[in-house]
Design an enzyme around this catalytic site. Sequence first.
Site, mmCIF file in Angstrom:
data_model
loop_
_atom_site.group_PDB
_atom_site.id
_atom_site.type_symbol
_atom_site.label_atom_id
_atom_site.label_comp_id
_atom_site.label_asym_id
_atom_site.label_seq_id
_atom_site.Cartn_x
_atom_site.Cartn_y
_atom_site.Cartn_z
ATOM 1 C CD GLU A 87 -5.148 2.662 -1.488
ATOM 2 O OE1 GLU A 87 -4.095 2.003 -1.394
ATOM 3 O OE2 GLU A 87 -6.221 2.295 -0.994
ATOM 4 C CD GLU A 118 -20.339 21.795 -3.441
ATOM 5 O OE1 GLU A 118 -20.815 22.226 -4.512
ATOM 6 O OE2 GLU A 118 -20.139 20.593 -3.220
#
Length: 305
Positions: A87, A118
């Site tokens: 953004e 992960e």
Amino acid sequence: MENIQERGHLLTEQINPNSQNLDQLSTVELVDLFNTEDAQTLKAIAQARIELAQAIDVTSKALGKGGRLFYVGAGTSGRLGVLDAAECPPTFCTDPDMVQGIIAGGAAALVRSSENLEDRPQDGAEAIAGRKVTEKDVVVGISAGGTTPYVHGALNAAKQRGATTIAMACVPAEQVPIVVDIDIRLLTGPEVLAGSTRLKAGTVTKMALNILSTGVMVKLGKVYGNRMIDVSVTNTKLYDRALRILEELTELSRQEAAELLDRSGKRVKLALLMHWAELDAEVGQLLLDNHHGNLRAALQAGQNS
């Protein structure tokens, strides 16, 4: 089996006593419960205000000197980091390299769960090496439970390279100590659905990232008042927003604002400086460049010249 770490003591894994009968609630009661529990996010942000402010100051100074900001996470935490980074270019007209999101599993993990990835700290370290992180950069490791090996691998590699390191976790430091420069703990308590950290932990993490990135951009002079004067005018919605910013701050008509915006090359900040200091685009841009893009400083210099 003996190598599986016990995590039941972690705040994010504990059972929430307020939602023990979640599957027996009416729909309205369920919504009310979520609303009540989500109020904890505001308290968590308030309790972390000092650390968030420190992170904003450190990061803005680093980026002002040519450094970069990296968000590193896995699963929901990684997606939130990528979202916030994505953004920044349209909102603040930043170079895509300035704020980057790194997620375990890469782009594919944004749309499909890759939770097993992960557990590889070496992958986190390799991601940092691949971005050629240096002492100029800031690396934010995001992990709701604070234990994600991928994130720890990235933070350790960043420290070895001299980068500023920031941790963002939703468990107390005494449960999971993390050695970093700034330690942000966002404590929202056990989840409504036990262990589902996409809920309160995810919400409070998004709030913290909103504050961090916006605060940094404010410090970098990409905001005037509360207007996004570095907005990237790339579609009709943003073109309209740019026009309204000019109309509101200059009292020009919409047509006059459109003409000014066109003369500035659709750069709102430059358009404002051109109008207020009565400069052409070339001189105005040079003035902004000489003042690190800070409109107030450039305006003062332009009016004094």
